[in-house]
Design a protein around this motif. Sequence first.
Motif, PDB file in Angstrom:
ATOM      1  N   ASN A  93       0.802  -1.214   0.000  1.00  0.00           N
ATOM      2  CA  ASN A  93       0.000   0.000   0.000  1.00  0.00           C
ATOM      3  C   ASN A  93       0.841   1.273   0.000  1.00  0.00           C
ATOM      4  O   ASN A  93       0.389   2.311  -0.475  1.00  0.00           O
ATOM      5  N   ALA A  94       2.058   1.219   0.519  1.00  0.00           N
ATOM      6  CA  ALA A  94       2.879   2.430   0.664  1.00  0.00           C
ATOM      7  C   ALA A  94       3.067   3.116  -0.685  1.00  0.00           C
ATOM      8  O   ALA A  94       3.336   2.464  -1.697  1.00  0.00           O
ATOM      9  N   GLY A  95       2.913   4.431  -0.688  1.00  0.00           N
ATOM     10  CA  GLY A  95       3.081   5.155  -1.941  1.00  0.00           C
ATOM     11  C   GLY A  95       3.216   6.650  -1.734  1.00  0.00           C
ATOM     12  O   GLY A  95       2.781   7.197  -0.722  1.00  0.00           O
ATOM     13  N   ILE A  96       3.844   7.323  -2.705  1.00  0.00           N
ATOM     14  CA  ILE A  96       3.952   8.778  -2.713  1.00  0.00           C
ATOM     15  C   ILE A  96       3.621   9.263  -4.113  1.00  0.00           C
ATOM     16  O   ILE A  96       3.582   8.479  -5.067  1.00  0.00           O
ATOM     17  N   THR A  97       3.389  10.556  -4.250  1.00  0.00           N
ATOM     18  CA  THR A  97       3.126  11.125  -5.562  1.00  0.00           C
ATOM     19  C   THR A  97       3.888  12.429  -5.714  1.00  0.00           C
ATOM     20  O   THR A  97       4.613  12.870  -4.816  1.00  0.00           O
ATOM     21  N   HIS A  98       3.733  13.053  -6.881  1.00  0.00           N
ATOM     22  CA  HIS A  98       4.360  14.348  -7.131  1.00  0.00           C
ATOM     23  C   HIS A  98       3.419  15.155  -8.015  1.00  0.00           C
ATOM     24  O   HIS A  98       2.440  14.632  -8.555  1.00  0.00           O
ATOM     25  N   ARG A  99       3.716  16.425  -8.146  1.00  0.00           N
ATOM     26  CA  ARG A  99       2.911  17.303  -8.999  1.00  0.00           C
ATOM     27  C   ARG A  99       3.855  18.280  -9.678  1.00  0.00           C
ATOM     28  O   ARG A  99       4.205  19.319  -9.123  1.00  0.00           O
ATOM     29  N   SER A 100       4.290  17.931 -10.888  1.00  0.00           N
ATOM     30  CA  SER A 100       5.235  18.780 -11.616  1.00  0.00           C
ATOM     31  C   SER A 100       5.333  18.294 -13.046  1.00  0.00           C
ATOM     32  O   SER A 100       5.210  17.097 -13.325  1.00  0.00           O
ATOM     33  N   ALA A 108      15.942  12.998  -9.345  1.00  0.00           N
ATOM     34  CA  ALA A 108      15.844  12.464  -7.986  1.00  0.00           C
ATOM     35  C   ALA A 108      14.391  12.205  -7.590  1.00  0.00           C
ATOM     36  O   ALA A 108      14.103  11.283  -6.827  1.00  0.00           O
ATOM     37  N   VAL A 109      13.473  13.012  -8.120  1.00  0.00           N
ATOM     38  CA  VAL A 109      12.047  12.814  -7.822  1.00  0.00           C
ATOM     39  C   VAL A 109      11.556  11.537  -8.490  1.00  0.00           C
ATOM     40  O   VAL A 109      10.830  10.740  -7.886  1.00  0.00           O
ATOM     41  N   PHE A 110      11.943  11.329  -9.756  1.00  0.00           N
ATOM     42  CA  PHE A 110      11.584  10.086 -10.441  1.00  0.00           C
ATOM     43  C   PHE A 110      12.104   8.879  -9.667  1.00  0.00           C
ATOM     44  O   PHE A 110      11.395   7.893  -9.479  1.00  0.00           O
ATOM     45  N   ARG A 111      13.346   8.968  -9.226  1.00  0.00           N
ATOM     46  CA  ARG A 111      13.958   7.847  -8.506  1.00  0.00           C
ATOM     47  C   ARG A 111      13.249   7.599  -7.173  1.00  0.00           C
ATOM     48  O   ARG A 111      13.028   6.446  -6.789  1.00  0.00           O
ATOM     49  N   ARG A 112      12.887   8.656  -6.481  1.00  0.00           N
ATOM     50  CA  ARG A 112      12.225   8.491  -5.182  1.00  0.00           C
ATOM     51  C   ARG A 112      10.831   7.885  -5.337  1.00  0.00           C
ATOM     52  O   ARG A 112      10.450   6.976  -4.588  1.00  0.00           O
ATOM     53  N   VAL A 113      10.077   8.385  -6.302  1.00  0.00           N
ATOM     54  CA  VAL A 113       8.723   7.848  -6.529  1.00  0.00           C
ATOM     55  C   VAL A 113       8.789   6.379  -6.931  1.00  0.00           C
ATOM     56  O   VAL A 113       8.028   5.541  -6.426  1.00  0.00           O
ATOM     57  N   MET A 114       9.708   6.048  -7.828  1.00  0.00           N
ATOM     58  CA  MET A 114       9.845   4.653  -8.240  1.00  0.00           C
ATOM     59  C   MET A 114      10.351   3.793  -7.091  1.00  0.00           C
ATOM     60  O   MET A 114       9.924   2.645  -6.924  1.00  0.00           O
ATOM     61  N   ALA A 115      11.244   4.347  -6.266  1.00  0.00           N
ATOM     62  CA  ALA A 115      11.799   3.580  -5.145  1.00  0.00           C
ATOM     63  C   ALA A 115      10.715   3.175  -4.166  1.00  0.00           C
ATOM     64  O   ALA A 115      10.705   2.047  -3.652  1.00  0.00           O
ATOM     65  N   VAL A 116       9.784   4.082  -3.887  1.00  0.00           N
ATOM     66  CA  VAL A 116       8.715   3.783  -2.936  1.00  0.00           C
ATOM     67  C   VAL A 116       7.599   2.975  -3.597  1.00  0.00           C
ATOM     68  O   VAL A 116       7.227   1.894  -3.120  1.00  0.00           O
ATOM     69  N   TYR A 118       7.209   1.472  -6.694  1.00  0.00           N
ATOM     70  CA  TYR A 118       7.500   0.248  -7.456  1.00  0.00           C
ATOM     71  C   TYR A 118       8.453  -0.687  -6.706  1.00  0.00           C
ATOM     72  O   TYR A 118       8.097  -1.810  -6.374  1.00  0.00           O
ATOM     73  N   PHE A 119       9.648  -0.189  -6.402  1.00  0.00           N
ATOM     74  CA  PHE A 119      10.619  -1.076  -5.774  1.00  0.00           C
ATOM     75  C   PHE A 119      10.210  -1.462  -4.359  1.00  0.00           C
ATOM     76  O   PHE A 119      10.548  -2.538  -3.874  1.00  0.00           O
ATOM     77  N   HIS A 162       2.129   2.032 -13.765  1.00  0.00           N
ATOM     78  CA  HIS A 162       2.204   1.145 -14.931  1.00  0.00           C
ATOM     79  C   HIS A 162       3.226   0.037 -14.690  1.00  0.00           C
ATOM     80  O   HIS A 162       3.016  -1.117 -15.078  1.00  0.00           O
ATOM     81  N   ALA A 163       4.341   0.383 -14.052  1.00  0.00           N
ATOM     82  CA  ALA A 163       5.362  -0.623 -13.746  1.00  0.00           C
ATOM     83  C   ALA A 163       4.806  -1.687 -12.803  1.00  0.00           C
ATOM     84  O   ALA A 163       5.113  -2.882 -12.952  1.00  0.00           O
ATOM     85  N   LEU A 164       3.992  -1.271 -11.829  1.00  0.00           N
ATOM     86  CA  LEU A 164       3.377  -2.242 -10.920  1.00  0.00           C
ATOM     87  C   LEU A 164       2.521  -3.240 -11.685  1.00  0.00           C
ATOM     88  O   LEU A 164       2.548  -4.443 -11.393  1.00  0.00           O
ATOM     89  N   HIS A 165       1.752  -2.767 -12.647  1.00  0.00           N
ATOM     90  CA  HIS A 165       0.907  -3.672 -13.427  1.00  0.00           C
ATOM     91  C   HIS A 165       1.762  -4.660 -14.212  1.00  0.00           C
ATOM     92  O   HIS A 165       1.458  -5.859 -14.258  1.00  0.00           O
ATOM     93  N   GLY A 166       2.835  -4.165 -14.820  1.00  0.00           N
ATOM     94  CA  GLY A 166       3.702  -5.063 -15.569  1.00  0.00           C
ATOM     95  C   GLY A 166       4.309  -6.145 -14.698  1.00  0.00           C
ATOM     96  O   GLY A 166       4.352  -7.325 -15.078  1.00  0.00           O
ATOM     97  N   LEU A 167       4.770  -5.758 -13.511  1.00  0.00           N
ATOM     98  CA  LEU A 167       5.395  -6.720 -12.597  1.00  0.00           C
ATOM     99  C   LEU A 167       4.385  -7.725 -12.061  1.00  0.00           C
ATOM    100  O   LEU A 167       4.600  -8.945 -12.132  1.00  0.00           O
ATOM    101  N   PHE A 168       3.290  -7.228 -11.523  1.00  0.00           N
ATOM    102  CA  PHE A 168       2.398  -8.115 -10.781  1.00  0.00           C
ATOM    103  C   PHE A 168       1.446  -8.913 -11.678  1.00  0.00           C
ATOM    104  O   PHE A 168       0.983  -9.982 -11.278  1.00  0.00           O
ATOM    105  N   GLU A 169       1.169  -8.429 -12.875  1.00  0.00           N
ATOM    106  CA  GLU A 169       0.417  -9.263 -13.811  1.00  0.00           C
ATOM    107  C   GLU A 169       1.265 -10.450 -14.269  1.00  0.00           C
ATOM    108  O   GLU A 169       0.749 -11.549 -14.487  1.00  0.00           O
ATOM    109  N   THR A 170       2.563 -10.226 -14.395  1.00  0.00           N
ATOM    110  CA  THR A 170       3.469 -11.332 -14.730  1.00  0.00           C
ATOM    111  C   THR A 170       3.595 -12.295 -13.556  1.00  0.00           C
ATOM    112  O   THR A 170       3.508 -13.527 -13.726  1.00  0.00           O
ATOM    113  N   LEU A 171       3.773 -11.747 -12.359  1.00  0.00           N
ATOM    114  CA  LEU A 171       3.895 -12.594 -11.174  1.00  0.00           C
ATOM    115  C   LEU A 171       2.646 -13.453 -10.990  1.00  0.00           C
ATOM    116  O   LEU A 171       2.756 -14.631 -10.639  1.00  0.00           O
TER     117      LEU A 171
END
Length: 272
Positions: A93-100, A108-116, A118-119, A162-171
């Motif tokens: 459930n953990a997640g963050i967003t951005h507005r820009s 660094a914002v892309f990396r942080r959002v993906m880190a929380v 997706y990863f 979108h990355a979550l869908h790709g990962l978890f639909e495969t899983l």
Amino acid sequence: MGIGVFHNKVVVITGGCAGIGRALALRFAHAGARIAILDIQDETLVAFRQQLMDKLNAEVLALHCDVADEAQCEQAICQVIEHFGGIDVLINNAGITHRSAFAETELAVFRRVMAVNYFGALHCTRYALASLIERQGQVIVLSSLSGFAPLLYRSAYNASKHALHGLFETLRMEVREQGVNVMLVSPGFTATDIRKNALVGDGSISQQVINTPFKVASPTDVADDIYHGALKRKRLLVLSNVDWRARLVARLFPRLFERWMLPKLSGLNHSR
């Protein structure tokens, strides 16, 4: 249907101290589940654990865990398994967003959002998977309405979902024969703090409040829908409170949708 299904089952919830995560912890605790809450809010973790124990007589393990940190995820999941003996349901459930705008968003914002977003889900699922297979459990992943209607000025957030869908639909396909269910959940606009704590392009926290033109769901209602979806071991749960006609227009008339509806969905006027 489903009375007693989650009694004594071990349910792990990331980002479990606030919003939908908190509501999910309460809902599954009401059903008699044993709860493990993973979050970075240490004081809230202690207080919420005590609340669940006092009011619901729940067995609760509260652990500090930044899901963006693989080592912390491994340690937390191992502690849950050691404490409870295994995991029946993992809720990412953990997640963050951005507005820009993309051009104004630092890498660094892309990396942080993906880190929380997706990863974080990848890390926790990877270390919980063996136990989930052993107990024929399920993985629940919080996605977003951006899965069908990417929101303006949320490029990193949309990409992570979108990355979550790709990962978890495969899983899902890889583990279904082993008795593990994977359910992707796409809530609509929900009254949580994620938009209030949105990052902006330089990585700082936005103070701007964006009003949505749609009815905002309560975390309690969303958690209840997710709970019943888990009872039925659904594959996909779309809870969007965006009018069904908007989704139809997005599919059939994408240019019209992008011109007239997408700014409204994004909480912006046509001129931004």
